[in-house]
Design a protein around this motif. Structure first.
Motif, PDB file in Angstrom:
ATOM      1  N   GLU A 265     -61.007 121.184  86.570  1.00 24.44           N
ATOM      2  CA  GLU A 265     -60.891 120.206  87.660  1.00 24.44           C
ATOM      3  C   GLU A 265     -59.474 120.188  88.225  1.00 24.44           C
ATOM      4  O   GLU A 265     -59.271 120.137  89.442  1.00 24.44           O
ATOM      5  N   VAL A 266     -58.483 120.250  87.334  1.00 26.29           N
ATOM      6  CA  VAL A 266     -57.087 120.251  87.770  1.00 26.29           C
ATOM      7  C   VAL A 266     -56.780 121.514  88.557  1.00 26.29           C
ATOM      8  O   VAL A 266     -56.147 121.481  89.620  1.00 26.29           O
ATOM      9  N   ALA A 268     -58.748 123.318  90.268  1.00 22.39           N
ATOM     10  CA  ALA A 268     -59.407 123.287  91.576  1.00 22.39           C
ATOM     11  C   ALA A 268     -58.621 122.443  92.572  1.00 22.39           C
ATOM     12  O   ALA A 268     -58.654 122.707  93.781  1.00 22.39           O
ATOM     13  N   GLN A 269     -57.911 121.413  92.076  1.00 23.75           N
ATOM     14  CA  GLN A 269     -57.138 120.539  92.966  1.00 23.75           C
ATOM     15  C   GLN A 269     -55.753 121.106  93.273  1.00 23.75           C
ATOM     16  O   GLN A 269     -55.093 120.655  94.205  1.00 23.75           O
ATOM     17  N   ALA A 270     -55.308 122.063  92.497  1.00 18.95           N
ATOM     18  CA  ALA A 270     -53.948 122.603  92.658  1.00 18.95           C
ATOM     19  C   ALA A 270     -53.923 123.649  93.759  1.00 18.95           C
ATOM     20  O   ALA A 270     -53.920 124.852  93.514  1.00 18.95           O
ATOM     21  N   THR A 271     -53.931 123.178  95.006  1.00 18.80           N
ATOM     22  CA  THR A 271     -53.967 124.083  96.148  1.00 18.80           C
ATOM     23  C   THR A 271     -52.602 124.682  96.467  1.00 18.80           C
ATOM     24  O   THR A 271     -52.500 125.725  97.088  1.00 18.80           O
ATOM     25  N   ASP A 356     -49.323 117.050  91.641  1.00 17.42           N
ATOM     26  CA  ASP A 356     -49.157 117.795  92.890  1.00 17.42           C
ATOM     27  C   ASP A 356     -47.673 117.833  93.263  1.00 17.42           C
ATOM     28  O   ASP A 356     -47.006 116.802  93.273  1.00 17.42           O
ATOM     29  N   ASN A 361     -48.439 113.063  92.914  1.00 21.54           N
ATOM     30  CA  ASN A 361     -49.573 112.348  92.315  1.00 21.54           C
ATOM     31  C   ASN A 361     -50.269 113.198  91.251  1.00 21.54           C
ATOM     32  O   ASN A 361     -50.309 114.416  91.331  1.00 21.54           O
ATOM     33  N   LEU A 363     -52.980 115.076  89.062  1.00 19.45           N
ATOM     34  CA  LEU A 363     -54.182 115.850  89.333  1.00 19.45           C
ATOM     35  C   LEU A 363     -55.140 115.705  88.152  1.00 19.45           C
ATOM     36  O   LEU A 363     -54.715 115.709  86.995  1.00 19.45           O
ATOM     37  N   GLY A 364     -56.435 115.598  88.452  1.00 21.45           N
ATOM     38  CA  GLY A 364     -57.410 115.446  87.394  1.00 21.45           C
ATOM     39  C   GLY A 364     -57.542 114.017  86.944  1.00 21.45           C
ATOM     40  O   GLY A 364     -56.955 113.089  87.511  1.00 21.45           O
TER      41      GLY A 364
END
Length: 365
Positions: A265-266, A268-271, A356, A361, A363-364
């Protein structure tokens, strides 16, 4: 006892300056011990003074038991304040200081005497009631100030850094007394401190402020284990967390050359870039032969008896050996690490805090 609700409460000292307290929304339960903590100038004392009626509210409102406190005088709010300075009358005895507010309120003498005696017993002041402040230690004077608040039997206690004038040993013993006292009395308490260790050991919940804005309000364990951003992560915990800027590739973060596997999940959010944090207890010293470990030079060792904290500096990869970021490791006292020694460490991947890089903020989950 009472509930307290900050509803977007705001305080401005000047129109062209940022708010000292910026739209703080915070719900405090009946009987809760809530600690406001943050660096100097973050708005914690101003928030407390707004609740007590010593500062006006420019926007929003503060409710006590559901009643808006706008226009209610401080003396009519049924809130007792304990200040950083003891603010005792030097010409009065401890008993007279404790009884002063009751005498002004025309409480019958017999009831006043009973309340003072009861508070003195709770605070172990029975042998000091006839002494004046100049004949008492700092800890004793602070207990008298606490007694003065207790005898009023208020709905809410407001405490503004009441232990800051005490020495280190007395602070530890007095904070346990205050926490125990609050549990026995069950009075809703809002406590201000800049000392995060004090906050973590006393409060049912801790609210972290920065630049007048509420960052997070949670139980101490949640603040430590799941900080919502890098500010809370860095502010809560002693020694501080190690935060490292990292890039993510194929679900792994590059932390000083060490590939750290991230939760799906983390990842996937780490763009973009991320900041990875590890608490001191999340590092392990590994053998020098472990070439995958992070090499450090030990700069400082703090021995606390049962455990030690090792502060190591990563050497840069450039030719002149420029120093990199500092890493803090919690070790067993028998680790035998010395200043100047070269060691290798590895982080516990499952205990990584990932944020991020752009927003700071978490992540996860």
């Amino acid at each position: 006892m009472a509930t307290v609700y900050f509803d977007a409460a705001t305080r401005r000292y000047a129109k062209d300056a940022p708010p000292a307290v910026d739209a703080v929304t915070l719900d405090i339960a009946d009987g809760e011990f809530l600690v406001l903590v943050g660096p100097s100038g973050c708005g914690k004392s101003t928030s407390l003074r707004m609740l007590a009626g010593l500062e006006p509210i420019d926007d929003g409102r503060i409710l006590v038991d559901g009643h808006d406190q706008k226009g209610v005088r401080p003396r009519d709010r049924d809130i007792a304040m304990v200040f950083q300075s003891y603010a005792l009358y030097p010409n009065m005895t401890a008993a007279q200081n404790m009884a002063f507010a009751l005498d002004n309120s025309k409480v019958p003498k017999s009831e006043t005497k009973e309340r003072v005696a009861r508070a003195a017993k709770i605070l172990e002041l029975e042998d000091l009631l006839d002494r004046k402040p100049g004949q008492m230690s700092g800890g004793q004077r602070q207990r008298v100030a606490m007694g003065r608040a207790i005898v009023r039997q208020p709905k809410v206690f407001c405490m503004d850094e009441p232990l800051s004038n005490l020495d280190a040993k007395l602070r530890v013993s007095t904070r346990s007394q205050i926490a125990g006292l609050q549990r026995r009395l069950g009075i809703t308490t809002v406590y201000v401190t800049h000392d995060q260790v004090e906050a973590m050991t006393m409060g049912h919940r801790v609210a972290v402020l920065k630049d007048g804005c509420l960052q997070q309000a949670a139980a101490p364990e949640e603040l430590y284990d799941k900080p919502v951003n890098t500010f809370v992560a860095a502010f809560i915990g002693s020694p501080a967390i190690t935060l490292v800027d990292a890039t993510v590739t194929d679900g792994r973060a590059d932390v000083h050359g060490l590939p750290v596997a991230l939760d799906r999940e983390v990842a996937a959010q780490a763009t973009g870039g991320v900041v990875v944090g590890f608490r001191p207890e999340s590092w392990r010293i590994v053998p020098e032969s472990d070439e995958g470990g992070l090499p450090l030079t030990v700069e400082l060792v703090e021995s606390l008896g049962s455990e030690s904290f090792v502060y190591g500096r990563r050497l840069g990869e450039d030719a002149d050996g420029a120093e990199g970021e500092r890493v803090t490791i919690k070790t067993d006292k028998r680790a035998g690490v010395a200043v100047g020694e070269r060691i290798r460490v590895r982080p516990v991947e499952a205990e990584a805090h990932v944020f991020d890089a752009a927003t700071g903020n978490r992540l996860g989950a």
